[in-house]
Every structure is written in C-alpha cells, then in structure tokens.
Design a protein around this motif. Structure first.
Motif, PDB file in Angstrom:
ATOM      1  N   TRP A 173       0.820  -1.199   0.000  1.00 37.14           N
ATOM      2  CA  TRP A 173       0.000   0.000   0.000  1.00 37.14           C
ATOM      3  C   TRP A 173       0.866   1.266   0.000  1.00 37.14           C
ATOM      4  N   ASP A 614      -4.133   5.753   5.304  1.00 40.05           N
ATOM      5  CA  ASP A 614      -3.107   5.593   4.274  1.00 40.05           C
ATOM      6  C   ASP A 614      -2.011   6.623   4.481  1.00 40.05           C
ATOM      7  N   SER A 620      -6.182   1.025  -1.801  1.00 38.69           N
ATOM      8  CA  SER A 620      -5.747   0.217  -0.656  1.00 38.69           C
ATOM      9  C   SER A 620      -6.944  -0.245   0.141  1.00 38.69           C
ATOM     10  N   ASP A 625      -8.614   7.767   3.194  1.00 42.92           N
ATOM     11  CA  ASP A 625      -7.564   7.704   2.181  1.00 42.92           C
ATOM     12  C   ASP A 625      -6.401   8.635   2.493  1.00 42.92           C
TER      13      ASP A 625
END
Length: 831
Positions: A173, A614, A620, A625
């Motif tokens: 990721w 993230d 991912s 996000d």
C-alpha cells in the motif's frame, strides 16, 4: 544549572557526493528543516517533484542510496560552568556519525531509539559546528545482509537488516521512499550533579481491606550523575492527586523507586465503557534544596489483562479492562505519512477522531511502521481509544546476530519505558506475521537454520516487558495461537489474520470462520475521486491507466478488485461505475465480515480491520484515504461498529436476527421483521419482543414465511429494531431485478453547508453522494443509504453551499447501485 538549547534553526543539507546526484544541490547545500528529512528538504528547495504525484516516486530511488549531511552552528559560552554538556538526539534516521568541530562524538544505527553524546571534549565557547553525516540506508542494510546472510521476507528489499521504518522500503500500500534525516528534536543539554535518566511509572489498582479501591503508582527511576555529583545526596519526589512520596538516594546510588497511593481514584475506561480521568504525575530530582531535573506526564488508573485461557472452543483472546471484557471494534494503524514529521498533533487528532466517529475503540499500531509520537498516545488517553502496540517487526525473518540484536534490545527497552505512562496502551505484541511466515511462507529451507526472530518474540521482548512494565500484557505475535504445537493462524486459537479473502476467495467466505479474535482482515478499494484527481493531474482516470496502476501497490491488485466485484456486481461499464462499485464492494465485504464476527460474541471478542489510514494517495484497504477523505468503507464501519447492531445472518436453511448490545444497559424493544417485494410491499411479517443484556447478544430466528423468498431476484427482508435497519437481500446485486432509480430531491443551502433531501419513489440501494467530485473540500455526512419507496434521507454536505444544485443530484455525484448496474446493462456489459 540545567539548560537545554533547541537546535532548530540554520541547518544546511548537503549531499556528500554532490557530483553523483541528479540534482543541482551544490557543495554549499540547501536550507534544511529540523525535524525533517532529505525528501522534504529537497521538495522545499524545488529540486525534486512531489513523490506522491503521478509516477514521480520512480525517479527518486537515488535518495536512499546517497550519503547526506546536516550541519548547523551554535554558541556555548553560557555553558562553561556546566559539569556535563550532552547532545540529545531524540531521533536520527538512521545510520549516522555525529561530529562537533570536526571531532567524532557519536554514532547512530537505529531510527527507533534516542541517543545522547558527550560534547565536552570538542566544545568551544562559540562558533561550534555540529555535523550529522548519514550513510546510505540501502548501503548499510545491503552490506549487513551480505555479512549475516540473506533471509526471506515479503518484499525484495533489505528492510529487516536495518532498524528503520520498514515501510520506507515500500509495501503493498506504500511507495518506496527511503528517507534520511533528523526526524525528531535535537538539542544541547547542559547539567550539573545529576539528571533523571529514566522514569517508569507502574500504575495499578488494588482492592483495600475495606473493599474500596486503592491506586498505586510505583515510580522506578534511574539517575545519571556527573563525576562531581557522585558524592551528592539526592532526593527523589513523586506527586499525584495531592499525594507525595519521597526517597533519598545516598551518594553513588543511581537507582531507586518511590510509591504513592491514591485512595478511591476514578478509573480510566475505554470509550463506551466509562470516563477517562487522567492524573498529573510529577517527579522531581533535587539536591541541597535545589531542583536538578523534573519529569511530568498524565497517567490513568486502570487494570488490563489479556485472557488467553483455554476452553472447549480453543484459546480465548479477550482484552479485559478493570475486570470487564471489552468487545474490540478496531482498525490497524500505519504511519499516516511516509514523511513522518508532517504528522503532528492536529493530524493525529483528525485521524483518531475519525476512528472514534466510526465507533472504534482500539487502534493497533502495526509493526512495519514506528512507535508513534507522544501526541498520539496522549490523544488516545484523552479519548479512551485503546492502543495495541506492535514491536517493530513485520513480514520478514529478522536476524538475531550482532549488531542488530543489541539495537533491538536497546530500542525495545526505550520504547517500553517511553510508553509506560499511557493508560490507553493495553497490549504489547511481538511482531506482525513473522511466526506465521516461518510456518507457511516457505522460509525454512532458505533460512537453513539461521536465526529468524523467534528469540526476540518468545524470549527477549517478553522479558523486557515483564522487567520494565509488568502492568501490561505481552503477546508474541499477530497472528499467534499461543502454543508452538498449534498453527499460528488457527482461527480457534487466540488471534487470527484472514487473508484468503481478498487474495483468493470471495468475501462470503468470512462466514466460514469461527474466530476467537480477528486482528487483520481487509478488502481493497480506490481512494476518493478528488484524491485521485490531485495525485494524477492531467491523466485520464481509468483502472488500468499508468498512474492508477502506479498507485496500486498490491500484487495483481486490480485483478483481485475485478474478481472480487464480478460475483456481486458483474463488470463495471466505465471508470465512474468501477470507482463507485469497487468502493461499495469494499464496504459490503467488511460489513459482512464484522457482522458475522459480532454475531459470535462472546466467543469472538473483537475485530481489527485492515486498515484505518493511508500514508499517500493509493488504492488500498484503508477506510480513510491518503488525503484524509473518508471512503464509503468508513461509513460502513460507523454502522457495523455501532454500540447496538441488528444484523440478519444465514442460519442453516433459514435466517436469524442477531441483536448485539455493546452498552452497559439492557436493550429491550420489539423487532419488526418483514419480507417485502422490491417496491416495498409487505409479503410476510412478524413482530418479536426482545431483550438483550448489557454487553450481550441474542439470536432471534426468523419464521419461515419471512425467511424464505418466493422470488429471490424480487424480494428482500427488513428488520426494524430501533437500531439501524437491517436488510437481507436473497440474491446478489447482479441478479436482483433492480428498478430504475426514481426519486425526488430537494437541495437547500444551510449556512456554508448544503442539505440534500432525497425521497425515494423506487427502491434505492446504497445511495451515496460524492461531493468531492464537485469540490475537493466538500464532504457528505453519510453514504450507503438504502431507501424503500416513500422513504426520505437528508445528506448534509459540509462546505457545499456553493455547489451547483443540478450537478449535486446527478451521477456521478449522486449514485445508487441501481443506476450503476443499469448503466452496465445499457452499455452491453453483463451485470
């Protein structure tokens, strides 16, 4: 005297071999920010592009293979009377040599620990030049790999041969951005006589003879003395809640402890279980009536245990706080930015508050990242969010030889000391997936008997925790069964990771599991549209466009997205449908899993979804996000982690309504169950009174006329209980005869916001408003809303008052599964 000079200004960054780097940094260097790192300094000087945009990351691999130096100057005329002058380095990333006025004063080999170097031999009254030279992380790690022998890992990078944030070297990721720099504060510390070298508060709660609670704070202290201070008598004093304890350290003594008791302290609880009172603890060191040093933190009174007892179903894995078993509703946490100095208190607070707003009560700090900064744990203390802390080992066989063994021990000792005050920290975990890897990932043959980390997880780390902070439990790994004789990822024994779902099989396989505790499971989806648009400026957005593929780091990630989508939705007609449906599918997968796990309480005591956040814009498993936007999964988690949950579950040939009550109060109401046609017409119904005890769950079988469909493509079940309505659809979406979505919309400005009221004229499945498609700063307060004909829902779009009302109410901004599947059919794509 005790003086600290913060070294934050006038730093210069240089490449040690400027002729060998592809940017014009020059021999004079560029201004540097400390704390910071090479990448952020080069970006600030406009020498490299933003590595998060497009495919810029691929152009920057040379940074991790370059030697760098940071230089500054300071005066020390006021420090002439000090018996000791030290350089305090809270964080050096990673392999460095430190020079003062050209003389070597120290070295570092570990990003995850601090260092202290004596400056006196090289110190001048003024004009002192401090220089920190960083070796190439790649060069160091690769040389050590050659010396110790290669060992298997999940990625073709040498991350287990250097004590550095492993995900710097890329993950499924994250980008490969191998940093160097002074990443935590650095300062000059001048002091006399003695200082507090280590303070560890061990906070416990006991029951007094009269039945009342008694809080105890045992403060264990190590002091460092100057040569002149060896003969000094020192006084250590600890104060909390108006209570004081004090001891005298005779000359030459450097270790002691003092205990303070507090009668009937208010207990600290996880959120949802009680309040989070915190008490100021102050420790001072003095001599001859003068204060030499002090230390202060907030602590909380609570007990924590990990119940891993064996029962008829296997081995339990239950976190127990103040004697109460806790249903864990959590998420895994990764570093919130590849460049960690960009994450401060405000950003921590935003992410933690997003977790809380999604009804979470635990964050697991994953072992491929870092021990987070104090602000993270302080915020979790204040908000009642439990912290599961991995030691920093992930997805690899780790050498146990020198010099890594010594670094691992020093790092672990410092981490346990540093984090001991925080009541939110309730579990130390030895590693992420390494014991599992040794069993199942074909490691044993290439290892050929070489060390792989077992001694860390089963010996060194538990000894350190037991020695320094026995108030907290330790567990060897995630996953780990609790016994070397049982497979480490056996679902019936302790904690399990479920990764055949996503990688190999459909998410409905979650229902085949009967786990005791799920500490990792997840399903992918792309980030928000505005996040993609910012990361891929000017690029056509397609699932297989070069930029989209670069921001998809999982092996065959897009293939797995497509294979995961097909059984439920078929193939998407275009990018907009793909983006929406893959996000819905992610939310559906995790909802199905968590509802199934919660339905097994108290046999299954928790789930920790992979992942909350993230570190950059990427497709991912995250719910939030890389730009901090909430994906539909976040809204699904808010629903499925609610304190009171109603869910319809398959049960043999029938259906059962599971009512889960994660509150301290009994839940009594009436369940209204109905089998309906898609137009809302009731075909069969029943009403059932129910009572769910506090922290309990009950199962209510559905009568056959409600649980059995006459036409699976045309019918659904609804369950209204006072909690969020539960739905059961008898067929997969691609097989449901969805009507054309019909609805009325009223759009009304409300201050800076926009209120969008949708009234359904037909069934609307997973109604979602993507306001960021019109303005990157706009966000709806809800997503994934299902409405029956005649029902209404109002979305509030924060910061949306200026949006064009016509665009707000049309695809691709306002979406339903109905319109996505119908557009696929209209485009000739089988749904």
């Amino acid at each position: 005297m005790a003086v600290r000079i913060e070294l934050r200004e006038n730093w210069t960054l240089r490449a040690e071999d400027p002729d060998e780097v592809p940017v014009a940094i020059g021999s004079s260097g560029i201004p540097a920010t400390v704390p910071g790192c090479v990448h952020t300094d080069l970006m600030a000087a406009d020498l490299i592009p933003d590595p998060y945009k497009g495919r810029n990351e691929t152009e920057l691999g040379w940074i991790g293979r370059t030697r760098w130096s940071y230089t500054t100057a300071f005066d020390a005329a006021d420090l002439a009377a000090a018996e000791r002058v030290d350089l305090e380095c809270e964080g050096l990333d990673t392999v460095s040599s430190v020079f003062l006025n050209g003389d070597p004063v120290g070295q570092s080999r570990n990003m995850h620990r601090s260092y202290r170097f004596d400056l006196r031999p090289a110190l001048r009254p003024d004009g002192n030049e401090l220089r920190v030279e960083f070796a190439s992380p790649y060069g160091y790690a690769e040389a050590l790999r050659e010396e110790l022998g290669d060992r298997p890992n999940a990625y073709p990078e040498p991350f287990q041969f250097i004590r550095k944030m492993a995900c710097n070297f890329g993950w499924d990721w994250g980008p490969t951005l191998v940093t160097s720099g002074i990443w935590r504060p650095i300062r000059v510390h001048a002091w006399n006589t003695a200082r507090l070298a280590q303070v560890v508060p061990q906070v416990t709660v006991a029951t007094a003879h009269d039945g009342s609670a008694e809080g105890r704070v045992l403060v264990r202290v190590e002091v460092e003395r100057t040569e002149a201070g060896e003969d000094a008598e020192l006084t250590l004093r600890a104060e909390i809640a108006g209570q004081v304890g004090a001891v005298v350290l005779p000359p030459g003594v450097c270790r002691t402890e003092v205990e303070v008791t507090v009668a009937d302290p208010r207990l600290w609880w996880p959120r949802g279980y009680g309040d989070q009172p915190l008490y100021d603890l102050r420790v001072t060191l003095g001599s001859d009536g003068a204060e030499l040093d002090s230390w202060q933190r907030r602590v909380g009174f609570r007990t924590v245990e990990l119940d891993t007892g064996v029962d008829e179903g296997g081995r339990r894995f239950t976190i127990v706080v103040n004697g109460v078993p806790v249903l864990v509703k959590g998420a895994n946490w990764i570093p919130d930015d590849c460049f960690v100095t960009r994450v401060g208190r405000d950003r921590y607070a935003e992410r933690i508050d997003q977790a809380i707003a999604a009804n979470m009560n635990l964050l697991r700090i994953w072992g491929g990242g870092r021990y987070e900064s104090e602000e993270f744990y302080e915020l979790c203390d204040e908000r009642g969010v439990l912290v599961w802390q991995d030691f920093l080992f992930a997805c690899a066989a780790y050498p146990e030889e020198s010099p890594l063994a010594e670094e691992v021990e020093a790092e672990a000792r410092e981490a346990v000391v540093r984090l001991a005050p925080y009541p939110s920290l309730v579990l130390w975990n030895g590693n992420n997936e390494n014991i599992w890897g040794f069993w199942d990932w074909d490691w044993q043959e290439p290892l050929a008997g070489r060390s792989w980390g077992e001694g860390y997880y089963l010996d060194l780390l538990p000894r350190i925790v037991a020695e320094i902070d026995p108030t907290r439990p330790y567990w060897p790994g995630s996953p780990y069964s609790g016994s070397p004789d049982v497979h480490p990822n056996d679902p019936r024994h302790a904690n399990v990771h479920i990764w055949d779902v996503w990688n190999e099989v459909d998410y409905t396989v979650y229902r085949d599991y009967r786990p005791r505790f799920v500490s990792e499971f997840g399903f992918q989806a792309p980030p928000a549209y505005a996040t993609l648009r910012a990361a891929l400026p000017g690029e056509e957005l397609r699932p297989d466009s070069p930029g989209m593929l670069h921001h998809q780091k999982a092996i065959d990630g897009n293939g797995k997205l497509a294979r995961g989508l097909a059984p439920h939705f078929g193939d998407a007609a275009d990018f907009d449908d793909w983006h929406y449906l893959t996000q819905v599918n992610q939310a559906r997968a995790i909802t199905l899993g968590i509802e199934h796990f919660r339905a097994q309480w108290p046999d299954c005591t928790g789930s920790i979804v992979w992942q909350l956040n993230d570190c950059w814009p990427v497709t991912s498993w995250a719910a939030v996000d890389g730009d901090g936007r909430r994906k539909p999964l976040w809204y699904a988690l808010r629903a499925v982690y609610a304190d009171r949950l109603a869910t319809v579950q398959p049960d043999g040939d029938g259906l059962v309504l599971v009512l889960a009550n994660d509150t301290g109060r009994e839940w009594s109401a009436t369940a209204r169950l109905a089998r309906r046609a898609l137009d809302g017409t009731v075909l069969a119904s029943t009403e059932t009174p129910f009572t769910v005890p506090a922290r309990g769950a009950v199962r209510v079988p559905l009568p056959e006329d409600v649980a059995r469909a006459g036409d699976a493509a045309e019918e659904l079940v609804t369950a209204d209980t006072g909690a969020r309505r539960a739905y059961w659809f008898f067929a997969e979406d691609r097989d449901i005869a969805y009507p054309k979505p019909e609805y009325d919309v009223r759009v009304t400005p409300s201050g800076d916001d926009l209120r969008v009221t949708v009234t359904a004229q037909s069934l609307l499945r997973d109604l979602t408003l993507f306001a960021d498609r019109l303005d990157p700063g706009a966000e709806a307060d809800d997503m994934l809303v299902t409405l029956l004909p005649g029902e209404s829902h109002t979305f509030t779009v924060r910061g949306g008052a200026h949006l064009d009302p016509q665009l707000v109410v049309e695809p691709p901004v306002l979406r339903t599964v109905n319109d996505a599947l119908r557009s696929a059919e209209q485009d000739g794509v089988p749904a």
